[in-house]
Enzyme design. Sequence first.
Site: not given
Length: 549
Positions: A221, A339, A433
Amino acid sequence: MIMRSISSFARAVLTSTVVAFLIFTPARASGPPLVTIAQGTLSGAVEPGLHIFKGIPYASPPVGERRWKLPAPPVRWRGRRDATRFGPSCLQPPVPATSLYADPPAAMSEDCLTLNVWAPEHAEKAPVIVWIHGGSLRIGGSAEPIYDGATFARRGIVFVSINYRLGVLGWLAHPALTAESPDHASGNYGLLDQIAALHWVRDNIAAFGGDAANVTVMGESAGALSVTYLLTSPLARGLFDKAIMESANTRAVPELGHSVYGLPSAETIGSDLARRLGALDLGALRAMDGETLTVAATKAGFAPQGTIDGHVLPRQVIDTFDRGEQARVPLLAGFNSGELRSQRVFLPKPPASAAEYEAAITRRYGDLAPEFLRLYPASDIEESMLATLRDAIYGWATERMIRKQSEAGMPAYLYLFDHCAPATKARDLCAFHASELPYVFGQIGSDAALPPNWPRPEGPHEQRLSHVMMDYWVAFARDGAPAAPDAPMWQAYSESQAYMRFAKSATPARDLLPGMFEMQEHVVQQRRAANRQWFVNVGIAAPVITDAR
Protein backbone atom coordinates in the site's frame (compact mmCIF):
# COMPACT_ATOMS: atom_id res chain seq x y z
CA MET A 1 21.64 20.76 -9.11
CA ILE A 2 20.68 17.13 -8.50
CA MET A 3 24.26 15.91 -8.30
CA ARG A 4 25.19 18.68 -5.86
CA SER A 5 22.17 17.82 -3.76
CA ILE A 6 22.98 14.14 -3.75
CA SER A 7 26.44 14.97 -2.50
CA SER A 8 25.16 17.17 0.30
CA PHE A 9 22.72 14.49 1.42
CA ALA A 10 25.34 11.76 1.22
CA ARG A 11 27.81 13.78 3.30
CA ALA A 12 25.21 14.24 6.03
CA VAL A 13 24.47 10.52 6.18
CA LEU A 14 28.05 9.29 5.83
CA THR A 15 29.26 11.50 8.69
CA SER A 16 27.91 8.89 11.12
CA THR A 17 28.37 5.74 9.11
CA VAL A 18 32.05 5.64 8.16
CA VAL A 19 33.55 3.29 10.68
CA ALA A 20 36.66 1.15 10.66
CA PHE A 21 35.15 -1.98 12.13
CA LEU A 22 31.64 -3.43 12.35
CA ILE A 23 31.79 -6.25 14.85
CA PHE A 24 29.29 -9.00 15.41
CA THR A 25 29.59 -10.71 18.79
CA PRO A 26 27.71 -14.00 18.80
CA ALA A 27 25.21 -14.84 21.51
CA ARG A 28 26.67 -16.28 24.64
CA ALA A 29 24.94 -18.79 26.84
CA SER A 30 25.06 -16.35 29.73
CA GLY A 31 24.15 -13.16 27.93
CA PRO A 32 22.37 -11.43 25.07
CA PRO A 33 23.70 -11.07 21.53
CA LEU A 34 25.88 -8.00 21.09
CA VAL A 35 26.52 -6.04 17.90
CA THR A 36 28.86 -3.08 17.53
CA ILE A 37 28.02 -0.61 14.76
CA ALA A 38 29.11 2.94 13.95
CA GLN A 39 26.95 4.41 16.71
CA GLY A 40 27.95 2.03 19.51
CA THR A 41 27.16 -1.40 20.91
CA LEU A 42 23.68 -2.93 20.84
CA SER A 43 22.37 -5.57 23.21
CA GLY A 44 19.60 -7.60 21.59
CA ALA A 45 17.30 -10.52 22.28
CA VAL A 46 17.33 -14.18 21.35
CA GLU A 47 14.63 -16.39 19.89
CA PRO A 48 15.41 -19.95 18.79
CA GLY A 49 17.91 -19.59 15.95
CA LEU A 50 17.50 -15.80 15.77
CA HIS A 51 19.06 -12.60 17.05
CA ILE A 52 16.70 -9.63 17.25
CA PHE A 53 17.54 -5.96 17.71
CA LYS A 54 14.78 -3.37 18.02
CA GLY A 55 14.46 0.38 18.30
CA ILE A 56 17.82 1.24 16.67
CA PRO A 57 18.06 4.96 15.80
CA TYR A 58 19.07 5.45 12.16
CA ALA A 59 18.80 9.27 12.31
CA SER A 60 18.70 11.99 14.94
CA PRO A 61 15.31 12.93 16.40
CA PRO A 62 13.49 15.23 13.91
CA VAL A 63 12.18 17.50 16.66
CA GLY A 64 12.25 21.21 17.47
CA GLU A 65 14.18 23.09 14.81
CA ARG A 66 14.84 19.77 13.08
CA ARG A 67 11.14 19.35 12.28
CA TRP A 68 10.79 19.35 8.46
CA LYS A 69 14.49 19.04 7.77
CA LEU A 70 16.71 16.40 6.22
CA PRO A 71 17.24 13.43 8.53
CA ALA A 72 20.46 14.10 10.40
CA PRO A 73 23.05 11.43 11.30
CA PRO A 74 22.20 9.40 14.41
CA VAL A 75 23.94 10.18 17.67
CA ARG A 76 26.51 7.86 19.17
CA TRP A 77 26.25 6.34 22.62
CA ARG A 78 28.60 4.88 25.18
CA GLY A 79 28.31 1.47 26.70
CA ARG A 80 25.63 -0.99 25.61
CA ARG A 81 22.31 0.24 24.30
CA ASP A 82 19.33 -1.97 25.07
CA ALA A 83 17.78 -3.05 21.77
CA THR A 84 15.04 -5.37 23.00
CA ARG A 85 12.06 -3.00 22.62
CA PHE A 86 10.55 -1.28 19.62
CA GLY A 87 10.91 2.45 19.37
CA PRO A 88 7.68 4.48 19.36
CA SER A 89 5.71 4.77 16.14
CA CYS A 90 5.70 8.14 14.42
CA LEU A 91 2.93 10.55 15.37
CA GLN A 92 -0.37 9.72 13.69
CA PRO A 93 -4.08 10.44 14.03
CA PRO A 94 -6.40 7.91 15.70
CA VAL A 95 -8.23 5.34 13.61
CA PRO A 96 -11.85 4.41 14.40
CA ALA A 97 -11.90 1.38 16.66
CA THR A 98 -14.27 -0.37 14.26
CA SER A 99 -11.88 -0.07 11.31
CA LEU A 100 -10.58 -3.29 9.81
CA TYR A 101 -7.09 -1.77 10.02
CA ALA A 102 -7.33 -0.41 13.57
CA ASP A 103 -4.18 -1.40 15.47
CA PRO A 104 -3.26 1.52 17.74
CA PRO A 105 0.45 1.93 18.40
CA ALA A 106 1.60 1.06 21.90
CA ALA A 107 3.59 4.30 21.91
CA MET A 108 4.15 7.14 19.49
CA SER A 109 6.42 10.16 19.36
CA GLU A 110 7.86 12.74 17.03
CA ASP A 111 11.20 11.16 17.95
CA CYS A 112 10.55 7.97 16.00
CA LEU A 113 13.26 7.35 13.40
CA THR A 114 14.23 3.84 14.41
CA LEU A 115 14.50 0.45 12.75
CA ASN A 116 14.54 -3.20 13.78
CA VAL A 117 16.62 -6.18 12.65
CA TRP A 118 15.81 -9.89 12.74
CA ALA A 119 18.82 -12.02 11.78
CA PRO A 120 19.55 -15.74 11.59
CA GLU A 121 21.86 -16.66 14.47
CA HIS A 122 24.81 -17.54 12.25
CA ALA A 123 24.03 -15.27 9.31
CA GLU A 124 26.88 -14.43 6.95
CA LYS A 125 26.28 -12.34 3.83
CA ALA A 126 22.60 -13.20 4.00
CA PRO A 127 20.11 -11.45 1.69
CA VAL A 128 18.44 -8.42 3.24
CA ILE A 129 14.82 -7.23 3.05
CA VAL A 130 13.95 -3.69 4.14
CA TRP A 131 10.23 -3.50 4.94
CA ILE A 132 8.29 -0.22 4.52
CA HIS A 133 4.91 -0.32 6.25
CA GLY A 134 1.65 0.87 4.73
CA GLY A 135 -1.03 3.15 6.12
CA SER A 136 -1.73 5.92 3.59
CA LEU A 137 1.51 7.67 4.67
CA ARG A 138 -0.39 8.78 7.78
CA ILE A 139 -0.70 5.77 10.11
CA GLY A 140 1.16 2.55 10.95
CA GLY A 141 4.58 1.64 12.24
CA SER A 142 7.27 -1.03 12.27
CA ALA A 143 6.15 -2.27 15.69
CA GLU A 144 2.83 -3.61 14.36
CA PRO A 145 2.79 -7.31 15.31
CA ILE A 146 1.76 -8.40 11.80
CA TYR A 147 5.16 -7.21 10.54
CA ASP A 148 7.20 -9.50 12.78
CA GLY A 149 10.30 -10.43 10.77
CA ALA A 150 11.01 -13.74 12.47
CA THR A 151 9.49 -15.94 9.78
CA PHE A 152 11.67 -14.31 7.12
CA ALA A 153 14.78 -14.61 9.31
CA ARG A 154 14.10 -18.32 9.84
CA ARG A 155 14.26 -18.65 6.05
CA GLY A 156 17.72 -17.09 5.92
CA ILE A 157 16.82 -13.41 5.46
CA VAL A 158 18.16 -10.50 7.50
CA PHE A 159 14.89 -8.60 7.85
CA VAL A 160 14.78 -4.88 8.60
CA SER A 161 11.64 -2.86 9.33
CA ILE A 162 11.65 0.92 9.60
CA ASN A 163 9.65 3.87 10.84
CA TYR A 164 9.43 7.06 8.78
CA ARG A 165 7.74 10.41 9.37
CA LEU A 166 4.01 10.36 8.65
CA GLY A 167 1.27 12.83 7.80
CA VAL A 168 1.97 16.54 7.98
CA LEU A 169 5.28 15.96 9.78
CA GLY A 170 6.57 13.77 6.96
CA TRP A 171 5.08 15.20 3.79
CA LEU A 172 4.44 18.94 4.17
CA ALA A 173 5.74 21.31 1.50
CA HIS A 174 5.73 25.04 2.21
CA PRO A 175 7.40 28.09 0.61
CA ALA A 176 9.27 28.91 3.83
CA LEU A 177 10.59 25.34 4.03
CA THR A 178 11.72 25.53 0.42
CA ALA A 179 13.45 28.85 1.08
CA GLU A 180 15.47 27.51 4.02
CA SER A 181 16.42 24.27 2.26
CA PRO A 182 19.93 24.03 0.77
CA ASP A 183 18.34 22.00 -2.03
CA HIS A 184 15.49 24.48 -2.63
CA ALA A 185 12.94 21.76 -1.99
CA SER A 186 10.41 20.78 0.65
CA GLY A 187 8.06 17.91 1.34
CA ASN A 188 9.19 14.29 0.98
CA TYR A 189 10.68 14.15 4.49
CA GLY A 190 9.23 10.70 5.05
CA LEU A 191 10.86 9.54 1.82
CA LEU A 192 14.17 11.09 2.86
CA ASP A 193 13.85 9.10 6.10
CA GLN A 194 13.49 5.90 4.08
CA ILE A 195 16.59 6.81 2.07
CA ALA A 196 18.51 7.54 5.27
CA ALA A 197 17.48 4.12 6.59
CA LEU A 198 18.82 2.52 3.41
CA HIS A 199 22.12 4.34 3.90
CA TRP A 200 22.21 2.94 7.44
CA VAL A 201 21.55 -0.57 6.11
CA ARG A 202 24.27 -0.27 3.50
CA ASP A 203 26.83 0.79 6.08
CA ASN A 204 25.83 -1.35 9.08
CA ILE A 205 23.98 -4.48 7.99
CA ALA A 206 27.14 -6.59 7.65
CA ALA A 207 27.43 -6.44 11.45
CA PHE A 208 24.20 -8.46 11.63
CA GLY A 209 25.29 -10.96 8.96
CA GLY A 210 23.53 -9.24 6.09
CA ASP A 211 24.86 -8.65 2.58
CA ALA A 212 24.83 -4.92 1.78
CA ALA A 213 25.12 -5.84 -1.91
CA ASN A 214 21.88 -7.85 -1.86
CA VAL A 215 19.14 -5.59 -0.46
CA THR A 216 15.46 -5.79 -1.42
CA VAL A 217 13.08 -2.93 -0.62
CA MET A 218 9.58 -4.21 0.04
CA GLY A 219 6.31 -2.49 0.92
CA GLU A 220 2.53 -2.75 0.80
CA SER A 221 0.00 0.00 0.00
CA ALA A 222 1.67 3.27 1.08
CA GLY A 223 4.81 1.19 1.56
CA ALA A 224 4.54 0.02 -2.05
CA LEU A 225 3.91 3.61 -3.13
CA SER A 226 7.11 4.49 -1.26
CA VAL A 227 8.94 1.80 -3.22
CA THR A 228 7.78 3.45 -6.47
CA TYR A 229 9.26 6.70 -5.16
CA LEU A 230 12.51 4.93 -4.30
CA LEU A 231 12.64 3.41 -7.77
CA THR A 232 12.41 6.89 -9.29
CA SER A 233 14.49 8.96 -6.84
CA PRO A 234 18.12 9.59 -7.81
CA LEU A 235 18.95 9.87 -4.11
CA ALA A 236 18.08 6.19 -3.61
CA ARG A 237 20.07 4.92 -6.57
CA GLY A 238 22.46 2.14 -5.67
CA LEU A 239 21.01 1.61 -2.19
CA PHE A 240 18.94 -1.47 -3.11
CA ASP A 241 19.14 -4.30 -5.59
CA LYS A 242 15.55 -5.57 -5.94
CA ALA A 243 12.05 -4.34 -5.21
CA ILE A 244 8.76 -5.91 -4.09
CA MET A 245 5.53 -3.90 -4.33
CA GLU A 246 2.20 -5.12 -2.98
CA SER A 247 -0.77 -2.97 -4.10
CA ALA A 248 1.04 0.09 -5.44
CA ASN A 249 -0.36 3.00 -7.45
CA THR A 250 1.09 5.69 -9.73
CA ARG A 251 -1.33 8.58 -9.45
CA ALA A 252 -0.21 12.10 -10.25
CA VAL A 253 1.08 14.04 -7.23
CA PRO A 254 1.54 17.79 -6.77
CA GLU A 255 4.58 19.62 -8.06
CA LEU A 256 6.41 21.87 -5.63
CA GLY A 257 5.61 25.28 -7.10
CA HIS A 258 3.27 24.66 -10.02
CA SER A 259 -0.23 23.37 -10.59
CA VAL A 260 -0.37 20.20 -12.70
CA TYR A 261 -3.08 17.69 -13.59
CA GLY A 262 -5.67 19.86 -11.90
CA LEU A 263 -3.79 19.71 -8.58
CA PRO A 264 -2.69 22.80 -6.66
CA SER A 265 1.04 23.10 -6.09
CA ALA A 266 2.44 21.39 -3.02
CA GLU A 267 3.52 24.77 -1.63
CA THR A 268 -0.01 26.10 -2.10
CA ILE A 269 -1.42 23.10 -0.23
CA GLY A 270 1.03 23.73 2.60
CA SER A 271 0.36 27.46 2.76
CA ASP A 272 -3.40 26.92 2.81
CA LEU A 273 -3.04 24.36 5.60
CA ALA A 274 -0.92 26.74 7.69
CA ARG A 275 -3.57 29.45 7.36
CA ARG A 276 -6.30 27.02 8.37
CA LEU A 277 -4.26 26.06 11.43
CA GLY A 278 -3.69 29.70 12.34
CA ALA A 279 0.08 29.50 11.90
CA LEU A 280 1.35 32.82 10.54
CA ASP A 281 4.88 31.64 9.87
CA LEU A 282 7.17 28.63 9.97
CA GLY A 283 8.15 29.35 13.55
CA ALA A 284 4.53 29.05 14.62
CA LEU A 285 4.21 25.73 12.80
CA ARG A 286 7.34 24.39 14.49
CA ALA A 287 6.11 25.58 17.86
CA MET A 288 2.90 23.57 17.67
CA ASP A 289 2.68 20.37 19.67
CA GLY A 290 3.37 17.52 17.26
CA GLU A 291 0.37 15.40 18.15
CA THR A 292 -1.98 18.40 18.10
CA LEU A 293 -0.60 19.43 14.71
CA THR A 294 -0.93 15.91 13.31
CA VAL A 295 -4.59 15.56 14.34
CA ALA A 296 -5.51 19.09 13.28
CA ALA A 297 -3.91 18.70 9.84
CA THR A 298 -5.76 15.42 9.31
CA LYS A 299 -9.07 17.03 10.26
CA ALA A 300 -8.27 19.89 7.88
CA GLY A 301 -8.01 17.38 5.03
CA PHE A 302 -4.23 17.25 4.56
CA ALA A 303 -3.41 14.23 2.39
CA PRO A 304 0.24 13.12 2.71
CA GLN A 305 1.86 12.26 -0.60
CA GLY A 306 5.05 12.74 -2.56
CA THR A 307 6.01 16.09 -4.05
CA ILE A 308 7.67 16.53 -7.43
CA ASP A 309 10.45 18.83 -6.27
CA GLY A 310 13.12 18.32 -8.94
CA HIS A 311 15.43 16.93 -6.29
CA VAL A 312 14.15 13.95 -4.29
CA LEU A 313 11.49 13.23 -6.94
CA PRO A 314 12.52 14.83 -10.23
CA ARG A 315 9.28 14.02 -12.09
CA GLN A 316 6.06 12.02 -11.88
CA VAL A 317 6.56 8.28 -11.40
CA ILE A 318 4.75 7.54 -14.67
CA ASP A 319 7.04 9.94 -16.55
CA THR A 320 10.19 8.46 -15.03
CA PHE A 321 9.17 4.96 -16.10
CA ASP A 322 8.26 6.22 -19.57
CA ARG A 323 11.73 7.72 -19.93
CA GLY A 324 13.38 4.53 -18.69
CA GLU A 325 15.05 6.44 -15.85
CA GLN A 326 13.84 4.21 -13.00
CA ALA A 327 16.23 2.00 -11.06
CA ARG A 328 17.19 -1.02 -13.17
CA VAL A 329 16.50 -3.75 -10.63
CA PRO A 330 14.41 -6.96 -10.63
CA LEU A 331 10.81 -6.27 -9.63
CA LEU A 332 8.08 -8.43 -8.10
CA ALA A 333 4.69 -6.71 -7.88
CA GLY A 334 1.00 -7.51 -7.67
CA PHE A 335 -2.40 -6.59 -6.30
CA ASN A 336 -5.49 -8.21 -4.83
CA SER A 337 -8.69 -9.07 -6.68
CA GLY A 338 -10.91 -7.61 -3.95
CA GLU A 339 -8.86 -4.51 -3.04
CA LEU A 340 -11.88 -2.19 -2.79
CA ARG A 341 -13.98 -4.49 -0.59
CA SER A 342 -12.31 -2.84 2.39
CA GLN A 343 -12.02 0.59 0.74
CA ARG A 344 -15.62 1.26 -0.20
CA VAL A 345 -15.22 4.87 0.90
CA PHE A 346 -13.76 5.47 -2.58
CA LEU A 347 -16.91 4.22 -4.32
CA PRO A 348 -19.37 6.81 -5.70
CA LYS A 349 -23.09 6.38 -5.14
CA PRO A 350 -24.25 3.59 -7.48
CA PRO A 351 -26.80 4.36 -10.20
CA ALA A 352 -30.37 3.22 -9.66
CA SER A 353 -30.53 0.87 -12.65
CA ALA A 354 -28.48 -0.91 -15.30
CA ALA A 355 -29.78 1.53 -17.92
CA GLU A 356 -28.62 4.50 -15.83
CA TYR A 357 -25.20 2.88 -15.34
CA GLU A 358 -24.77 2.23 -19.07
CA ALA A 359 -25.90 5.74 -19.95
CA ALA A 360 -23.40 7.25 -17.49
CA ILE A 361 -20.55 5.17 -18.89
CA THR A 362 -21.48 5.96 -22.50
CA ARG A 363 -21.58 9.68 -21.73
CA ARG A 364 -18.19 9.60 -20.03
CA TYR A 365 -16.27 7.14 -22.17
CA GLY A 366 -17.62 7.74 -25.67
CA ASP A 367 -16.17 5.28 -28.17
CA LEU A 368 -14.44 3.45 -25.31
CA ALA A 369 -17.79 2.70 -23.64
CA PRO A 370 -18.39 -0.71 -25.31
CA GLU A 371 -15.01 -1.99 -24.13
CA PHE A 372 -15.55 -0.48 -20.69
CA LEU A 373 -18.94 -2.18 -20.38
CA ARG A 374 -17.45 -5.49 -21.53
CA LEU A 375 -14.91 -5.29 -18.71
CA TYR A 376 -17.29 -3.80 -16.14
CA PRO A 377 -20.82 -4.79 -17.19
CA ALA A 378 -24.15 -3.50 -15.92
CA SER A 379 -25.25 -7.03 -15.02
CA ASP A 380 -23.67 -6.59 -11.56
CA ILE A 381 -23.16 -2.90 -10.91
CA GLU A 382 -21.60 -3.26 -7.46
CA GLU A 383 -19.00 -5.80 -8.59
CA SER A 384 -18.25 -3.73 -11.69
CA MET A 385 -17.73 -0.59 -9.64
CA LEU A 386 -15.41 -2.45 -7.28
CA ALA A 387 -13.43 -3.82 -10.22
CA THR A 388 -13.30 -0.45 -11.97
CA LEU A 389 -11.60 1.23 -9.03
CA ARG A 390 -9.39 -1.78 -8.31
CA ASP A 391 -8.00 -1.65 -11.82
CA ALA A 392 -7.76 2.13 -12.02
CA ILE A 393 -5.90 2.44 -8.70
CA TYR A 394 -3.88 -0.78 -8.47
CA GLY A 395 -4.20 -3.12 -11.45
CA TRP A 396 -3.19 -0.83 -14.29
CA ALA A 397 -0.40 0.84 -12.29
CA THR A 398 1.09 -2.50 -11.22
CA GLU A 399 1.03 -4.07 -14.65
CA ARG A 400 2.38 -0.89 -16.23
CA MET A 401 5.44 -0.80 -13.97
CA ILE A 402 6.01 -4.51 -14.55
CA ARG A 403 5.82 -3.92 -18.32
CA LYS A 404 8.21 -0.97 -18.18
CA GLN A 405 10.70 -2.87 -16.06
CA SER A 406 10.53 -5.78 -18.52
CA GLU A 407 11.09 -3.40 -21.42
CA ALA A 408 14.15 -2.09 -19.57
CA GLY A 409 15.57 -5.62 -19.65
CA MET A 410 14.97 -6.37 -15.99
CA PRO A 411 13.34 -9.56 -14.63
CA ALA A 412 9.81 -8.58 -13.59
CA TYR A 413 7.22 -10.83 -11.96
CA LEU A 414 3.49 -10.09 -11.71
CA TYR A 415 0.95 -11.67 -9.34
CA LEU A 416 -2.74 -11.52 -8.50
CA PHE A 417 -3.81 -12.44 -4.97
CA ASP A 418 -7.26 -13.95 -5.49
CA HIS A 419 -7.63 -16.07 -2.39
CA CYS A 420 -10.70 -16.13 -0.15
CA ALA A 421 -10.31 -17.81 3.21
CA PRO A 422 -13.55 -18.84 4.98
CA ALA A 423 -13.28 -15.99 7.49
CA THR A 424 -12.96 -13.36 4.76
CA LYS A 425 -15.75 -14.90 2.69
CA ALA A 426 -18.10 -14.79 5.67
CA ARG A 427 -17.60 -11.01 5.82
CA ASP A 428 -17.70 -10.37 2.05
CA LEU A 429 -14.05 -9.33 2.14
CA CYS A 430 -12.52 -11.80 -0.31
CA ALA A 431 -8.98 -10.72 -1.26
CA PHE A 432 -9.41 -7.29 0.37
CA HIS A 433 -6.68 -4.64 0.47
CA ALA A 434 -3.72 -5.98 2.47
CA SER A 435 -5.26 -9.45 2.91
CA GLU A 436 -2.12 -11.02 1.45
CA LEU A 437 -0.03 -9.78 4.39
CA PRO A 438 -0.76 -12.66 6.80
CA TYR A 439 0.35 -15.09 4.07
CA VAL A 440 3.50 -13.13 3.23
CA PHE A 441 4.48 -12.81 6.92
CA GLY A 442 3.39 -16.29 7.99
CA GLN A 443 0.71 -14.95 10.33
CA ILE A 444 -1.75 -17.83 9.97
CA GLY A 445 -3.83 -19.46 12.69
CA SER A 446 -5.71 -18.58 15.85
CA ASP A 447 -2.57 -17.19 17.49
CA ALA A 448 -1.55 -15.03 14.51
CA ALA A 449 -0.51 -11.47 15.38
CA LEU A 450 -3.18 -9.65 13.37
CA PRO A 451 -5.13 -6.45 14.04
CA PRO A 452 -8.13 -7.18 16.30
CA ASN A 453 -10.79 -6.71 13.59
CA TRP A 454 -8.96 -8.76 10.96
CA PRO A 455 -10.61 -11.97 9.67
CA ARG A 456 -8.23 -14.74 10.67
CA PRO A 457 -7.03 -17.28 8.09
CA GLU A 458 -6.73 -20.64 9.81
CA GLY A 459 -6.12 -24.26 8.91
CA PRO A 460 -3.64 -26.43 7.01
CA HIS A 461 -4.67 -25.11 3.61
CA GLU A 462 -3.99 -21.50 4.61
CA GLN A 463 -0.65 -22.57 6.07
CA ARG A 464 0.34 -24.27 2.81
CA LEU A 465 -0.48 -21.20 0.74
CA SER A 466 1.46 -19.00 3.17
CA HIS A 467 4.51 -21.26 3.00
CA VAL A 468 4.48 -21.19 -0.79
CA MET A 469 4.17 -17.40 -0.95
CA MET A 470 6.94 -16.92 1.60
CA ASP A 471 9.18 -19.28 -0.36
CA TYR A 472 8.60 -17.26 -3.54
CA TRP A 473 9.28 -13.94 -1.79
CA VAL A 474 12.43 -15.23 -0.07
CA ALA A 475 13.84 -16.75 -3.27
CA PHE A 476 13.26 -13.46 -5.08
CA ALA A 477 15.08 -11.52 -2.36
CA ARG A 478 17.91 -14.04 -2.45
CA ASP A 479 18.33 -14.63 -6.18
CA GLY A 480 16.13 -12.17 -8.08
CA ALA A 481 13.73 -14.89 -9.25
CA PRO A 482 10.75 -16.24 -7.23
CA ALA A 483 10.81 -20.02 -6.73
CA ALA A 484 9.27 -22.48 -4.30
CA PRO A 485 9.83 -26.22 -3.74
CA ASP A 486 6.92 -28.35 -4.92
CA ALA A 487 5.20 -25.29 -6.44
CA PRO A 488 4.85 -24.14 -10.05
CA MET A 489 7.57 -22.24 -11.85
CA TRP A 490 6.85 -18.52 -11.80
CA GLN A 491 7.78 -17.16 -15.20
CA ALA A 492 8.79 -13.56 -15.79
CA TYR A 493 6.16 -11.25 -17.29
CA SER A 494 8.22 -11.02 -20.48
CA GLU A 495 7.21 -14.62 -21.19
CA SER A 496 3.89 -13.90 -22.92
CA GLN A 497 2.59 -11.67 -20.10
CA ALA A 498 2.95 -14.44 -17.53
CA TYR A 499 1.74 -13.95 -13.96
CA MET A 500 1.07 -16.04 -10.85
CA ARG A 501 -2.44 -16.31 -9.43
CA PHE A 502 -2.67 -17.06 -5.72
CA ALA A 503 -6.09 -18.58 -5.02
CA LYS A 504 -6.56 -22.03 -3.53
CA SER A 505 -3.00 -22.62 -4.67
CA ALA A 506 -0.34 -20.94 -6.77
CA THR A 507 -1.38 -21.21 -10.42
CA PRO A 508 0.63 -19.86 -13.36
CA ALA A 509 -1.40 -17.99 -15.98
CA ARG A 510 -1.07 -15.49 -18.82
CA ASP A 511 -2.68 -12.21 -19.84
CA LEU A 512 -4.08 -10.92 -16.57
CA LEU A 513 -7.63 -9.53 -16.96
CA PRO A 514 -7.57 -9.41 -20.78
CA GLY A 515 -8.17 -5.93 -22.13
CA MET A 516 -7.98 -4.21 -18.73
CA PHE A 517 -4.53 -2.73 -19.14
CA GLU A 518 -5.12 -1.50 -22.68
CA MET A 519 -8.38 0.25 -21.85
CA GLN A 520 -7.04 1.85 -18.66
CA GLU A 521 -3.86 2.94 -20.44
CA HIS A 522 -5.91 4.65 -23.13
CA VAL A 523 -7.91 6.55 -20.51
CA VAL A 524 -4.80 7.58 -18.57
CA GLN A 525 -3.11 8.88 -21.70
CA GLN A 526 -6.19 10.97 -22.46
CA ARG A 527 -6.10 12.39 -18.95
CA ARG A 528 -2.40 13.18 -19.20
CA ALA A 529 -2.91 14.93 -22.52
CA ALA A 530 -5.75 16.97 -21.01
CA ASN A 531 -3.64 17.77 -17.90
CA ARG A 532 -6.08 15.94 -15.62
CA GLN A 533 -5.58 13.63 -12.68
CA TRP A 534 -6.12 9.88 -13.06
CA PHE A 535 -6.90 7.92 -9.92
CA VAL A 536 -10.32 7.44 -8.30
CA ASN A 537 -12.26 9.68 -10.70
CA VAL A 538 -13.19 6.80 -13.00
CA GLY A 539 -16.29 4.86 -14.04
CA ILE A 540 -19.48 6.75 -13.26
CA ALA A 541 -17.36 9.42 -11.51
CA ALA A 542 -15.19 10.04 -14.57
CA PRO A 543 -15.13 13.34 -16.44
CA VAL A 544 -16.74 13.25 -19.87
CA ILE A 545 -14.31 12.03 -22.51
CA THR A 546 -14.36 13.65 -25.94
CA ASP A 547 -12.61 12.37 -29.05
CA ALA A 548 -12.12 9.03 -27.34
CA ARG A 549 -10.43 7.53 -30.35
